[in-house]
Write a protein that holds these residues in place. Structure first.
Motif, PDB file in Angstrom:
ATOM      1  N   GLU A  39       0.674  -1.016   0.000  1.00 56.76           N
ATOM      2  CA  GLU A  39       0.097   0.122   0.090  1.00 56.76           C
ATOM      3  C   GLU A  39       0.621   1.106   0.225  1.00 56.76           C
ATOM      4  O   GLU A  39       1.897   1.019   0.634  1.00 56.76           O
ATOM      5  N   LEU A  40       0.425   2.432  -0.510  1.00 51.74           N
ATOM      6  CA  LEU A  40       0.935   3.316  -0.380  1.00 51.74           C
ATOM      7  C   LEU A  40       0.690   4.267   0.521  1.00 51.74           C
ATOM      8  O   LEU A  40      -0.813   4.478   0.638  1.00 51.74           O
ATOM      9  N   ALA A  41       1.263   4.879   1.559  1.00 55.05           N
ATOM     10  CA  ALA A  41       0.541   5.615   2.580  1.00 55.05           C
ATOM     11  C   ALA A  41      -0.117   6.700   2.296  1.00 55.05           C
ATOM     12  O   ALA A  41      -1.328   7.028   2.952  1.00 55.05           O
ATOM     13  N   TRP A  42       0.094   7.576   1.378  1.00 57.06           N
ATOM     14  CA  TRP A  42      -0.611   8.863   0.823  1.00 57.06           C
ATOM     15  C   TRP A  42      -1.797   7.949  -0.476  1.00 57.06           C
ATOM     16  O   TRP A  42      -2.265   9.029  -1.188  1.00 57.06           O
ATOM     17  N   GLY A  43      -1.797   6.777  -0.707  1.00 56.51           N
ATOM     18  CA  GLY A  43      -2.679   6.393  -1.748  1.00 56.51           C
ATOM     19  C   GLY A  43      -2.599   6.867  -2.925  1.00 56.51           C
ATOM     20  O   GLY A  43      -1.300   6.890  -3.572  1.00 56.51           O
ATOM     21  N   LEU A  44      -3.776   7.317  -3.731  1.00 56.83           N
ATOM     22  CA  LEU A  44      -3.739   7.935  -5.063  1.00 56.83           C
ATOM     23  C   LEU A  44      -3.087   9.222  -5.111  1.00 56.83           C
ATOM     24  O   LEU A  44      -2.750   9.737  -6.284  1.00 56.83           O
ATOM     25  N   LEU A  45      -2.711  10.054  -4.088  1.00 57.26           N
ATOM     26  CA  LEU A  45      -2.246  11.586  -4.019  1.00 57.26           C
ATOM     27  C   LEU A  45      -1.008  11.491  -4.718  1.00 57.26           C
ATOM     28  O   LEU A  45       0.006  10.970  -4.195  1.00 57.26           O
ATOM     29  N   THR A  46      -0.843  12.368  -5.667  1.00 59.86           N
ATOM     30  CA  THR A  46       0.145  12.960  -6.351  1.00 59.86           C
ATOM     31  C   THR A  46       0.849  14.369  -6.209  1.00 59.86           C
ATOM     32  O   THR A  46       1.736  14.492  -6.602  1.00 59.86           O
ATOM     33  N   GLY A  47      -0.293  14.981  -5.644  1.00 61.86           N
ATOM     34  CA  GLY A  47      -0.065  16.395  -5.266  1.00 61.86           C
ATOM     35  C   GLY A  47       0.630  16.733  -4.162  1.00 61.86           C
ATOM     36  O   GLY A  47       1.151  15.901  -3.291  1.00 61.86           O
ATOM     37  N   VAL A  48       1.172  17.989  -3.972  1.00 58.85           N
ATOM     38  CA  VAL A  48       2.190  18.183  -2.720  1.00 58.85           C
ATOM     39  C   VAL A  48       1.311  18.735  -1.589  1.00 58.85           C
ATOM     40  O   VAL A  48       2.041  18.791  -0.633  1.00 58.85           O
TER      41      VAL A  48
ATOM     42  N   TYR B 109       3.916  19.006   3.580  1.00 53.56           N
ATOM     43  CA  TYR B 109       3.939  18.879   2.082  1.00 53.56           C
ATOM     44  C   TYR B 109       4.781  17.556   1.764  1.00 53.56           C
ATOM     45  O   TYR B 109       5.508  17.002   2.280  1.00 53.56           O
ATOM     46  N   ARG B 110       4.472  17.500   0.307  1.00 53.03           N
ATOM     47  CA  ARG B 110       4.852  16.358  -0.168  1.00 53.03           C
ATOM     48  C   ARG B 110       5.734  16.651  -1.546  1.00 53.03           C
ATOM     49  O   ARG B 110       5.164  17.881  -1.927  1.00 53.03           O
ATOM     50  N   GLN B 111       6.615  15.906  -2.195  1.00 54.63           N
ATOM     51  CA  GLN B 111       7.437  16.484  -3.358  1.00 54.63           C
ATOM     52  C   GLN B 111       7.378  15.124  -4.219  1.00 54.63           C
ATOM     53  O   GLN B 111       7.384  13.858  -3.826  1.00 54.63           O
ATOM     54  N   LYS B 112       7.601  15.255  -5.469  1.00 45.27           N
ATOM     55  CA  LYS B 112       7.945  14.029  -6.382  1.00 45.27           C
ATOM     56  C   LYS B 112       9.399  13.325  -6.054  1.00 45.27           C
ATOM     57  O   LYS B 112      10.238  13.969  -5.495  1.00 45.27           O
ATOM     58  N   ASN B 113       9.325  12.431  -6.340  1.00 40.86           N
ATOM     59  CA  ASN B 113      10.479  11.471  -6.280  1.00 40.86           C
ATOM     60  C   ASN B 113      11.203  11.412  -4.800  1.00 40.86           C
ATOM     61  O   ASN B 113      12.247  11.357  -4.555  1.00 40.86           O
ATOM     62  N   MET B 114      10.225  11.551  -3.827  1.00 42.49           N
ATOM     63  CA  MET B 114      10.701  11.380  -2.422  1.00 42.49           C
ATOM     64  C   MET B 114      10.895   9.868  -2.177  1.00 42.49           C
ATOM     65  O   MET B 114      10.084   9.098  -2.177  1.00 42.49           O
ATOM     66  N   ALA B 115      11.980   9.798  -1.187  1.00 43.25           N
ATOM     67  CA  ALA B 115      12.371   8.409  -0.834  1.00 43.25           C
ATOM     68  C   ALA B 115      11.128   7.818   0.115  1.00 43.25           C
ATOM     69  O   ALA B 115      10.554   8.412   0.958  1.00 43.25           O
ATOM     70  N   GLY B 116      10.831   6.638  -0.307  1.00 42.94           N
ATOM     71  CA  GLY B 116       9.704   5.974   0.553  1.00 42.94           C
ATOM     72  C   GLY B 116       8.215   6.335   0.184  1.00 42.94           C
ATOM     73  O   GLY B 116       7.519   5.934   0.829  1.00 42.94           O
TER      74      GLY B 116
END
Length: 491
Positions: free
Chosen positions: A85-94, A398-405
């Motif tokens: 599973e991805l912790a942030w699921g479908l979310l790709t935004g920051v 906030y989140r960024q693209k290409n984040m580790a894990g």
């Protein structure tokens, strides 16, 4: 290699980033063919295929609903293939907390939000709770601001003692740009004077100032004095709630510079070690020691700074959870007022990203991906636990693209020590007027809107005005940068 075939451009962005989150080490190739039989088709690394049929897209679905239908089916397929599973699921935004803020303002309660977030976006219960908690703290701070007539000022100093290998900001080393700093400051002060004059004419209220970079304390004490004196002359402090300067690198901090900051009423500074492991500091190009970090922190405390932030990065090359535990213990002993924990994000513009593209594998830089995922998970848990023991609570995310894990960046702070500017830049509730090379201005405008029944209303529009990143071009084109802002600024 993974192959993605899309029947429309609108599917490319989300599908690419979802797949990279599940398969960070795989090369992903995309193709768009409007005449393909399926809406979307993917070939997994072992050759297995997955497709979303055109008939699986709801009839009459708009662009958003069509993308969501593909995203959900893709997520479920990748989850089944990997068993993860991805912790942030479908979310790709920051900005995941922006969704929580919207639901909070609509009157949704916590339980309903957590249930909705999990069902709608496959976000884990833990992250859904975190987003809701942070949104509540953000709202209590934002309620203190005049978001209509207030604004924040960002000032960019694009110079550093040396450029870290993971850095993708538009900054240059002091050795490279030493002879241009005077010309840069002259252009920057011209831009600041114009912004201050425009703000005063329009009756706008400055709520926060953030001087970032780069490393602002790369400037000499005299240059800092010149910059801060200009801000004092050109802007009113009547409504100022926060004044931050990123002191940043310990190898740029001196007592004389800190005295200049104190003399101009700076309320918040950052001293950013990123790690307290000397071998890692050497590896990533930070030319200072762990002892210098501690000395700079104690010097600032001794001069009366009572709101000091420190930044850490989880997932730096070669580091383990044990290294993070040691770093956090050393940070705890210092006792910062806020702590920002970043998950390493390797971008193409960074030297580390260029090395990755050359080697073809992040593993050569940051360890085996499977091992790294486990270590990263442990590091993030440790950071949350250590922050709690220091009396710090999460206040922005906030989140960024290409984040580790596929994790997140989180700011933790003591009561009344949260960085207001950090919240504003994420939630986009107030105009942020930015000066300097590469600085991005965000202007919130109220536009007329025809409402049902012939009634008149307004809608809020976000307009961006970007300054050029190249330092030489910023210096020579400063009048153009000012004119570009003037086209939109509080028209």
């Amino acid at each position: 290699m993974i192959q993605l075939n899309c029947s429309h451009n609108m599917y490319t962005y989300n599908t690419y980033h979802l797949v990279k989150a599940f398969f960070p080490e795989e090369e992903v190739c995309q193709n768009v063919a409007e005449d393909m039989e399926d809406a979307f088709r993917m070939t997994f690394p072992d050759g297995r295929e997955f497709a979303v049929k055109r008939e699986e897209i709801p009839a009459g679905a708009d662009r958003s609903a069509g993308k969501y239908a593909v995203d959900t089916r893709l997520y479920e397929a990748c989850r089944a293939y990997t068993g993860r599973e991805l912790a942030w699921g479908l979310l790709t935004g920051v900005r995941p907390t922006k969704l929580a803020m919207q639901k909070l303002e609509e009157g949704m309660d916590r339980d309903a939000f957590v249930r909705w977030f999990r069902e709608d976006s496959y976000v884990s219960g833990e992250k859904a709770q975190l987003a809701w908690e942070i949104a509540g703290r953000e709202k209590s701070l934002l309620d203190r601001l005049d978001c209509r007539d207030g604004y924040s000022l960002y000032v960019g100093i694009p110079f550093c003692p040396s450029v870290c290998s993971y850095c993708s900001f538009s900054s240059g080393s002091l050795a490279q740009w030493q002879d241009h700093i005077g010309d840069y400051l002259a252009a920057l002060l011209k831009e600041l004077a114009w912004i201050g004059e425009r703000a005063a004419l329009c009756g706008k209220k400055m709520n926060t100032v953030y001087i970032g970079g780069g490393t602002p304390t790369t400037l000499t004490a005299g240059q800092l004095e010149e910059l801060l004196s200009c801000i004092d002359r050109c802007f009113s402090r009547e409504h100022l709630l926060e004044y931050t300067v990123e002191a940043g690198r310990p190898d740029s901090i001196t007592e004389e510079k800190l005295q200049v900051l104190r003399g101009h009423g700076i309320t918040r500074i950052s001293i950013n070690p990123q790690t307290m492991q000397q071998r890692t500091l050497d590896l990533i190009g930070r030319r200072h020691t762990v002892d210098e970090i501690k000395e700079s922190f104690h010097m600032a405390r001794g001069l009366g700074f009572d709101n000091i932030n420190m930044d850490l990065i989880a997932g730096l090359p070669g580091e383990t959870a044990a290294d993070m535990a040691d770093t956090l213990e050393q940070i705890r002993a210092l006792g910062p007022d806020s702590l920002t924990v970043h998950s390493l994000a390797i971008k193409r513009a960074a030297r580390m990203g260029q090395e990755k593209s050359t080697t073809g594998s992040i593993a050569s830089l940051a360890g085996d991906p499977a091992v790294m995922a486990r270590e990263m998970s442990a590091m993030i848990r440790m950071a949350y636990g250590a922050a709690g023991k220091m009396g710090l609570s999460p206040y922005y995310l906030y989140r960024q693209k290409n984040m580790a894990g596929n994790f997140e960046n989180v700011g933790f702070a003591k009561v009344d020590k949260a960085g207001i500017y950090n919240i504003l830049i994420m939630e986009e509730k107030q105009s942020i007027i930015a000066a300097g090379a590469g600085a991005s201005t965000k202007i919130l405008l109220d536009e007329p809107l025809d409402a049902p029944g012939g009634r008149k209303g307004t809608k809020t529009t976000l307009v961006r005005a970007e300054n050029v990143k190249n330092i030489r071009e910023y210096i020579t084109r400063i009048d153009e940068m000012i004119e570009r802002k003037g086209e939109w600024l509080w028209r």
